[in-house]
Scaffold this motif. Sequence first.
Motif, PDB file in Angstrom:
ATOM      1  N   LEU A  59      13.981  -5.153   7.139  1.00 29.02           N
ATOM      2  CA  LEU A  59      14.119  -4.954   5.698  1.00 29.02           C
ATOM      3  C   LEU A  59      15.233  -3.950   5.378  1.00 29.02           C
ATOM      4  N   LYS A  60      15.414  -2.978   6.245  1.00 32.17           N
ATOM      5  CA  LYS A  60      16.416  -1.936   6.009  1.00 32.17           C
ATOM      6  C   LYS A  60      17.804  -2.533   5.780  1.00 32.17           C
ATOM      7  N   GLY A  61      18.483  -2.013   4.752  1.00 31.39           N
ATOM      8  CA  GLY A  61      19.846  -2.426   4.478  1.00 31.39           C
ATOM      9  C   GLY A  61      19.963  -3.640   3.572  1.00 31.39           C
ATOM     10  N   ARG A  62      18.845  -4.238   3.207  1.00 28.11           N
ATOM     11  CA  ARG A  62      18.896  -5.425   2.360  1.00 28.11           C
ATOM     12  C   ARG A  62      18.775  -5.048   0.890  1.00 28.11           C
ATOM     13  N   THR A  63      19.030  -6.015   0.030  1.00 31.78           N
ATOM     14  CA  THR A  63      18.952  -5.806  -1.413  1.00 31.78           C
ATOM     15  C   THR A  63      17.790  -6.606  -1.974  1.00 31.78           C
ATOM     16  N   VAL A  64      16.908  -5.901  -2.674  1.00 35.48           N
ATOM     17  CA  VAL A  64      15.745  -6.526  -3.290  1.00 35.48           C
ATOM     18  C   VAL A  64      15.986  -6.639  -4.793  1.00 35.48           C
ATOM     19  N   GLY A  65      15.810  -7.825  -5.339  1.00 37.75           N
ATOM     20  CA  GLY A  65      15.920  -8.039  -6.774  1.00 37.75           C
ATOM     21  C   GLY A  65      14.538  -8.163  -7.385  1.00 37.75           C
ATOM     22  N   LEU A  66      14.230  -7.292  -8.328  1.00 40.18           N
ATOM     23  CA  LEU A  66      12.961  -7.348  -9.047  1.00 40.18           C
ATOM     24  C   LEU A  66      13.201  -7.943 -10.424  1.00 40.18           C
ATOM     25  N   ILE A  67      12.523  -9.022 -10.716  1.00 41.50           N
ATOM     26  CA  ILE A  67      12.648  -9.659 -12.027  1.00 41.50           C
ATOM     27  C   ILE A  67      11.468  -9.208 -12.866  1.00 41.50           C
ATOM     28  N   GLY A  68      11.739  -8.323 -13.805  1.00 39.99           N
ATOM     29  CA  GLY A  68      10.705  -7.657 -14.584  1.00 39.99           C
ATOM     30  C   GLY A  68      10.492  -6.262 -14.043  1.00 39.99           C
ATOM     31  N   TYR A  69      10.625  -5.256 -14.918  1.00 44.12           N
ATOM     32  CA  TYR A  69      10.477  -3.873 -14.448  1.00 44.12           C
ATOM     33  C   TYR A  69       9.485  -3.118 -15.324  1.00 44.12           C
ATOM     34  N   GLY A  70       8.277  -3.678 -15.385  1.00 46.68           N
ATOM     35  CA  GLY A  70       7.171  -2.999 -16.036  1.00 46.68           C
ATOM     36  C   GLY A  70       6.336  -2.276 -14.990  1.00 46.68           C
ATOM     37  N   HIS A  71       5.038  -2.189 -15.236  1.00 43.19           N
ATOM     38  CA  HIS A  71       4.158  -1.445 -14.332  1.00 43.19           C
ATOM     39  C   HIS A  71       4.231  -1.968 -12.892  1.00 43.19           C
ATOM     40  N   ASN A  72       4.125  -3.294 -12.714  1.00 45.47           N
ATOM     41  CA  ASN A  72       4.096  -3.852 -11.358  1.00 45.47           C
ATOM     42  C   ASN A  72       5.451  -3.752 -10.668  1.00 45.47           C
ATOM     43  N   GLY A  73       6.518  -4.064 -11.408  1.00 43.11           N
ATOM     44  CA  GLY A  73       7.852  -3.963 -10.827  1.00 43.11           C
ATOM     45  C   GLY A  73       8.177  -2.545 -10.404  1.00 43.11           C
ATOM     46  N   MET A  74       7.823  -1.579 -11.250  1.00 44.84           N
ATOM     47  CA  MET A  74       8.084  -0.177 -10.936  1.00 44.84           C
ATOM     48  C   MET A  74       7.270   0.282  -9.731  1.00 44.84           C
ATOM     49  N   ALA A  75       6.016  -0.165  -9.645  1.00 53.81           N
ATOM     50  CA  ALA A  75       5.183   0.217  -8.501  1.00 53.81           C
ATOM     51  C   ALA A  75       5.762  -0.327  -7.207  1.00 53.81           C
ATOM     52  N   MET A  76       6.253  -1.559  -7.253  1.00 51.07           N
ATOM     53  CA  MET A  76       6.828  -2.138  -6.044  1.00 51.07           C
ATOM     54  C   MET A  76       8.111  -1.408  -5.645  1.00 51.07           C
ATOM     55  N   ALA A  77       8.936  -1.080  -6.641  1.00 54.71           N
ATOM     56  CA  ALA A  77      10.179  -0.354  -6.346  1.00 54.71           C
ATOM     57  C   ALA A  77       9.882   0.980  -5.682  1.00 54.71           C
ATOM     58  N   LYS A  78       8.883   1.677  -6.174  1.00 55.34           N
ATOM     59  CA  LYS A  78       8.522   2.983  -5.591  1.00 55.34           C
ATOM     60  C   LYS A  78       8.078   2.823  -4.142  1.00 55.34           C
ATOM     61  N   LYS A  79       7.309   1.777  -3.874  1.00 52.38           N
ATOM     62  CA  LYS A  79       6.798   1.571  -2.518  1.00 52.38           C
ATOM     63  C   LYS A  79       7.894   1.091  -1.566  1.00 52.38           C
ATOM     64  N   GLN A 104      23.904 -10.432  -5.171  1.00 59.97           N
ATOM     65  CA  GLN A 104      23.628  -9.471  -4.103  1.00 59.97           C
ATOM     66  C   GLN A 104      22.290  -9.623  -3.398  1.00 59.97           C
ATOM     67  N   ALA A 105      21.298 -10.200  -4.056  1.00 62.00           N
ATOM     68  CA  ALA A 105      19.927 -10.110  -3.549  1.00 62.00           C
ATOM     69  C   ALA A 105      19.691 -10.922  -2.280  1.00 62.00           C
ATOM     70  N   ASN A 106      18.929 -10.320  -1.368  1.00 62.44           N
ATOM     71  CA  ASN A 106      18.404 -11.013  -0.189  1.00 62.44           C
ATOM     72  C   ASN A 106      16.929 -11.370  -0.369  1.00 62.44           C
ATOM     73  N   ILE A 107      16.281 -10.661  -1.295  1.00 63.26           N
ATOM     74  CA  ILE A 107      14.849 -10.826  -1.551  1.00 63.26           C
ATOM     75  C   ILE A 107      14.639 -10.814  -3.056  1.00 63.26           C
ATOM     76  N   ILE A 108      13.777 -11.708  -3.546  1.00 59.73           N
ATOM     77  CA  ILE A 108      13.483 -11.782  -4.971  1.00 59.73           C
ATOM     78  C   ILE A 108      11.978 -11.678  -5.160  1.00 59.73           C
ATOM     79  N   SER A 109      11.571 -10.794  -6.076  1.00 63.38           N
ATOM     80  CA  SER A 109      10.152 -10.663  -6.398  1.00 63.38           C
ATOM     81  C   SER A 109       9.999 -10.675  -7.918  1.00 63.38           C
ATOM     82  N   PHE A 110       9.055 -11.463  -8.400  1.00 64.63           N
ATOM     83  CA  PHE A 110       8.884 -11.676  -9.839  1.00 64.63           C
ATOM     84  C   PHE A 110       7.705 -10.875 -10.373  1.00 64.63           C
ATOM     85  N   HIS A 111       7.964 -10.173 -11.495  1.00 61.92           N
ATOM     86  CA  HIS A 111       6.949  -9.320 -12.122  1.00 61.92           C
ATOM     87  C   HIS A 111       7.008  -9.488 -13.635  1.00 61.92           C
TER      88      HIS A 111
END
Length: 227
Positions: free
Chosen positions: A64-84, A118-125
């Motif tokens: 996972l190190k060095g990759r780019t994660v794209g979060l679609i939606g940055y509310g409670h769940n998106g922010m929690a995932m970003a922190k983790k 840029q994204a290598n990983i996409i997570s929807f929130h």
Amino acid sequence: MDNIDDEIAIQKQVTLIPANEGNRDAVGEHMIGMLLSLMNNLNRSDQQVRAGQWLREANRGYELKGRTVGLIGYGHNGMAMAKKLSGFDVKVLAYDKYRTNYTDEYAEEASMENIYEQANIISFHIPLTAETKGMIDDAYLSKFNKPIFFLLGARGEIVQVPAVLNGLDKGRILGAAFDVLPVEKFPKLGEQTWYPDLISRDNVILSPHVAGWTFESYYKLSEVACR
């Protein structure tokens, strides 16, 4: 909230209180768990070892190190995932159509064009709305410049599953994790035309809409509503 007719509630003077803070940590942890399992072939290799197969090269994983994660939606769940994700040395880009100036120590505000590039990983929130229903289709997934890992722990009806299967076939999607699906529960889920194809793939992980449903969140959801 999407099980409630909010217009009727307003007419009846019923106050609606979302309790998203209560299960945001559970969702973030679950989706990262699914991602790590996908990237390291944990489900597949576990099944193979149980079946008497010791296939090391076939189960070489990705870091996972060095990759780019794209979060679609940055509310409670998106922010929690970003922190983790912050301990994994990744770059986190977040797109939220309904917010501005939300860059923080865990994620950088980005356009969808930045994420496509840029994204290598996409997570929807994102929630299910008239605008988001079925939005993840072939055209949407074709815009990503790199092969991606696809995570869905929001609402199942925002995705058209055949489009994800097409992406897997074409190598545009390296692996997919679904905690939610457009149709949930049996027997109806088993009757979907795409279901046999979905479950036949060892680079797909499924869970029964439990990302936000832990022993801890069961209590915290009630606590948030109460407070």
